[in-house]
Design a protein around this motif. Structure first.
Motif, PDB file in Angstrom:
ATOM      1  N   ARG A  33     -26.588   1.965  -3.054  1.00  0.00           N
ATOM      2  CA  ARG A  33     -26.255   2.921  -1.996  1.00  0.00           C
ATOM      3  C   ARG A  33     -25.141   2.357  -1.133  1.00  0.00           C
ATOM      4  N   LYS A  34     -24.160   3.176  -0.834  1.00  0.00           N
ATOM      5  CA  LYS A  34     -22.983   2.715  -0.099  1.00  0.00           C
ATOM      6  C   LYS A  34     -23.309   2.419   1.363  1.00  0.00           C
ATOM      7  N   LEU A  35     -22.502   1.491   1.924  1.00  0.00           N
ATOM      8  CA  LEU A  35     -22.586   1.207   3.347  1.00  0.00           C
ATOM      9  C   LEU A  35     -21.895   2.325   4.118  1.00  0.00           C
ATOM     10  N   ASP A  36     -21.763   2.155   5.430  1.00  0.00           N
ATOM     11  CA  ASP A  36     -21.101   3.197   6.211  1.00  0.00           C
ATOM     12  C   ASP A  36     -19.657   3.357   5.768  1.00  0.00           C
ATOM     13  N   SER A  37     -19.093   4.515   6.023  1.00  0.00           N
ATOM     14  CA  SER A  37     -17.786   4.899   5.484  1.00  0.00           C
ATOM     15  C   SER A  37     -16.665   3.966   5.919  1.00  0.00           C
ATOM     16  N   GLU A  38     -16.745   3.421   7.137  1.00  0.00           N
ATOM     17  CA  GLU A  38     -15.667   2.549   7.622  1.00  0.00           C
ATOM     18  C   GLU A  38     -15.561   1.276   6.798  1.00  0.00           C
ATOM     19  N   LYS A  39     -16.720   0.644   6.491  1.00  0.00           N
ATOM     20  CA  LYS A  39     -16.714  -0.588   5.708  1.00  0.00           C
ATOM     21  C   LYS A  39     -16.247  -0.326   4.280  1.00  0.00           C
ATOM     22  N   VAL A  40     -16.691   0.776   3.710  1.00  0.00           N
ATOM     23  CA  VAL A  40     -16.255   1.127   2.359  1.00  0.00           C
ATOM     24  C   VAL A  40     -14.760   1.419   2.342  1.00  0.00           C
ATOM     25  N   TYR A  41     -14.279   2.087   3.391  1.00  0.00           N
ATOM     26  CA  TYR A  41     -12.857   2.411   3.478  1.00  0.00           C
ATOM     27  C   TYR A  41     -12.008   1.152   3.524  1.00  0.00           C
ATOM     28  N   LYS A  42     -12.433   0.148   4.292  1.00  0.00           N
ATOM     29  CA  LYS A  42     -11.669  -1.101   4.384  1.00  0.00           C
ATOM     30  C   LYS A  42     -11.607  -1.805   3.037  1.00  0.00           C
ATOM     31  N   ALA A  43     -12.723  -1.815   2.324  1.00  0.00           N
ATOM     32  CA  ALA A  43     -12.756  -2.461   1.018  1.00  0.00           C
ATOM     33  C   ALA A  43     -11.861  -1.730   0.017  1.00  0.00           C
ATOM     34  N   ARG A  44     -11.921  -0.412   0.047  1.00  0.00           N
ATOM     35  CA  ARG A  44     -11.095   0.368  -0.885  1.00  0.00           C
ATOM     36  C   ARG A  44      -9.614   0.289  -0.525  1.00  0.00           C
ATOM     37  N   ARG A  45      -9.329   0.177   0.753  1.00  0.00           N
ATOM     38  CA  ARG A  45      -7.928   0.039   1.173  1.00  0.00           C
ATOM     39  C   ARG A  45      -7.342  -1.271   0.657  1.00  0.00           C
ATOM     40  N   ALA A  46      -8.132  -2.334   0.728  1.00  0.00           N
ATOM     41  CA  ALA A  46      -7.679  -3.628   0.214  1.00  0.00           C
ATOM     42  C   ALA A  46      -7.456  -3.555  -1.291  1.00  0.00           C
ATOM     43  N   GLN A  47      -8.384  -2.904  -1.998  1.00  0.00           N
ATOM     44  CA  GLN A  47      -8.248  -2.766  -3.444  1.00  0.00           C
ATOM     45  C   GLN A  47      -7.051  -1.895  -3.806  1.00  0.00           C
ATOM     46  N   LYS A  48      -6.827  -0.855  -3.038  1.00  0.00           N
ATOM     47  CA  LYS A  48      -5.688   0.023  -3.284  1.00  0.00           C
ATOM     48  C   LYS A  48      -4.378  -0.715  -3.083  1.00  0.00           C
ATOM     49  N   ALA A  49      -4.324  -1.558  -2.072  1.00  0.00           N
ATOM     50  CA  ALA A  49      -3.109  -2.350  -1.835  1.00  0.00           C
ATOM     51  C   ALA A  49      -2.819  -3.259  -3.023  1.00  0.00           C
ATOM     52  N   ALA A  50      -3.865  -3.857  -3.576  1.00  0.00           N
ATOM     53  CA  ALA A  50      -3.694  -4.717  -4.744  1.00  0.00           C
ATOM     54  C   ALA A  50      -3.214  -3.915  -5.950  1.00  0.00           C
ATOM     55  N   GLN A  51      -3.767  -2.726  -6.159  1.00  0.00           N
ATOM     56  CA  GLN A  51      -3.363  -1.889  -7.287  1.00  0.00           C
ATOM     57  C   GLN A  51      -1.921  -1.422  -7.153  1.00  0.00           C
ATOM     58  N   THR A  52      -1.523  -1.091  -5.940  1.00  0.00           N
ATOM     59  CA  THR A  52      -0.147  -0.634  -5.705  1.00  0.00           C
ATOM     60  C   THR A  52       0.860  -1.721  -6.050  1.00  0.00           C
ATOM     61  N   VAL A  53       0.559  -2.950  -5.616  1.00  0.00           N
ATOM     62  CA  VAL A  53       1.446  -4.079  -5.909  1.00  0.00           C
ATOM     63  C   VAL A  53       1.488  -4.340  -7.411  1.00  0.00           C
ATOM     64  N   ALA A  54       0.325  -4.264  -8.053  1.00  0.00           N
ATOM     65  CA  ALA A  54       0.268  -4.508  -9.494  1.00  0.00           C
ATOM     66  C   ALA A  54       1.082  -3.470 -10.267  1.00  0.00           C
ATOM     67  N   GLU A  55       0.957  -2.204  -9.886  1.00  0.00           N
ATOM     68  CA  GLU A  55       1.708  -1.142 -10.555  1.00  0.00           C
ATOM     69  C   GLU A  55       3.206  -1.335 -10.384  1.00  0.00           C
ATOM     70  N   LYS A  56       3.595  -1.793  -9.223  1.00  0.00           N
ATOM     71  CA  LYS A  56       5.016  -2.039  -8.970  1.00  0.00           C
ATOM     72  C   LYS A  56       5.538  -3.175  -9.851  1.00  0.00           C
ATOM     73  N   ASP A  57       4.760  -4.249  -9.965  1.00  0.00           N
ATOM     74  CA  ASP A  57       5.187  -5.398 -10.769  1.00  0.00           C
ATOM     75  C   ASP A  57       5.214  -5.086 -12.258  1.00  0.00           C
ATOM     76  N   LEU A  58       4.366  -4.160 -12.700  1.00  0.00           N
ATOM     77  CA  LEU A  58       4.224  -3.894 -14.136  1.00  0.00           C
ATOM     78  C   LEU A  58       5.183  -2.821 -14.659  1.00  0.00           C
ATOM     79  N   ARG A  59       6.049  -2.323 -13.809  1.00  0.00           N
ATOM     80  CA  ARG A  59       7.051  -1.358 -14.273  1.00  0.00           C
ATOM     81  C   ARG A  59       7.957  -2.004 -15.326  1.00  0.00           C
ATOM     82  N   ASP A  60       8.211  -1.283 -16.353  1.00  0.00           N
ATOM     83  CA  ASP A  60       9.054  -1.750 -17.460  1.00  0.00           C
ATOM     84  C   ASP A  60       8.452  -2.967 -18.175  1.00  0.00           C
ATOM     85  N   PHE A  61       7.125  -3.127 -18.089  1.00  0.00           N
ATOM     86  CA  PHE A  61       6.469  -4.284 -18.696  1.00  0.00           C
ATOM     87  C   PHE A  61       6.640  -4.287 -20.214  1.00  0.00           C
TER      88      PHE A  61
END
Length: 300
Positions: A33-61
């Motif tokens: 069961r998920k925690l409150d929305s704010e804590k989940v949002y912070k965790a997902r924001r961090a993960q999203k930042a990592a995915q965005t950077v990864a997608e940028k680096d992997l262009r033309d891979f």
């Protein structure tokens, strides 16, 4: 020869199976069961930042050569981890896990080191329950807290080295002094080394702590914190809370056993039922067998 190979194969299969169980259990914790929305949002924001950077680096891979793909993959992983840590909030949750892993890993490394350098197969645990060495647990935790902040401030390598050496030396001094002062006990001494500073601190091990701090900050800590992540489910919080309670009880019971050992050596009888229970279950023989590198009382 065949028996040795079969033994190694069996050990490898056991280790692989253990890793699979840990991964399954960790994934199970994430599905609660998920925690409150704010804590989940912070965790997902961090993960999203990592995915965005990864997608940028992997262009033309796919268009790159094989050697370039290897370099790109390594850089992508490092950049994604750094992006995650930039958005991650370090709390007690990561601290408990770091302490737990540090207790086990430090004990394993120390026992292997003693076997290689001195040929000793000696139990060097630091608590009455479980394969833990709190000295390495606290060292890992303090290094993580300090080095995590140093990383955010883009500290230079020599600064990390000196601060890590100071943390390690201070921890050894405090632990060794406390054991001798409070319990008349000694777990190690550097007096036999020509480069000792105090009974519990030596220059060579300050250098070791400094190197460890650099390796921890640059190599181990980032991917470890990335994989621990931020809690998003109640299962994760509950599990880590139970681990914290167990470790706390383990430390308190160890202190109680050392205290009673010191009092028994001084001829002081148990004053209550709890102390009588300790004397019955955690005898001098148990202490000697459990803490094989520990010297208490008159043997100092």
């Amino acid at each position: 020869m065949i028996i040795s190979l079969l033994t190694l194969l069996f050990v490898a299969l056991v280790v692989e199976g253990f890793i699979r169980v840990i991964r399954y259990f960790w994934n199970w914790l994430r599905r609660g069961r998920k925690l409150d929305s704010e804590k989940v949002y912070k965790a997902r924001r961090a993960q999203k930042a990592a995915q965005t950077v990864a997608e940028k680096d992997l262009r033309d891979f796919e268009e790159k050569s094989a050697p370039e793909q290897v370099v790109t993959a390594g850089k992508t992983e490092a950049d994604a981890i750094n992006a995650y840590l930039d958005n991650m909030k370090f709390t007690w949750y990561q601290g408990v896990i770091i302490f737990f892993l540090g207790c086990i890993a430090g004990l394993f490394v120390e026992e292997v080191w003693m076997f290689i350098t001195a040929g000793l197969t000696q139990c060097r645990v630091g608590v009455v329950w479980g394969p833990f060495s709190p000295l390495y647990g606290f060292g890992s935790l303090f290094l993580t807290i300090i080095c995590y902040n140093l990383r955010r401030k883009h500290a230079k390598a020599w600064q990390i080295f000196l601060i890590s050496a100071a943390i390690g030396g201070g921890l050894e001094q405090l632990t060794g002094w406390s054991m001798e002062t409070l319990f008349n006990a000694q777990s190690w001494t550097y007096m036999y080394l020509p480069d000792h500073i105090t009974q519990w601190v030596a220059w060579r091990f300050l250098f070791f702590w400094g190197v460890l701090g650099l390796v921890w900050t640059k190599v181990i800590m980032p991917p470890l914190l990335y994989r621990i992540g931020m809690p998003t489910t109640k299962r994760q919080v509950l599990f880590v809370t139970l681990v914290a309670l167990y470790l706390t009880a383990d430390l308190l019971m160890t202190l109680a056993c050392f205290d009673r050992k010191t009092e028994r050596d001084a001829g002081i009888a148990a004053q209550n039922s709890f102390e009588e229970w300790i004397d019955e279950h955690y005898t001098d023989e148990f202490i000697a067998n459990r803490f094989q590198n520990l010297v208490i009382g008159e043997d100092l």
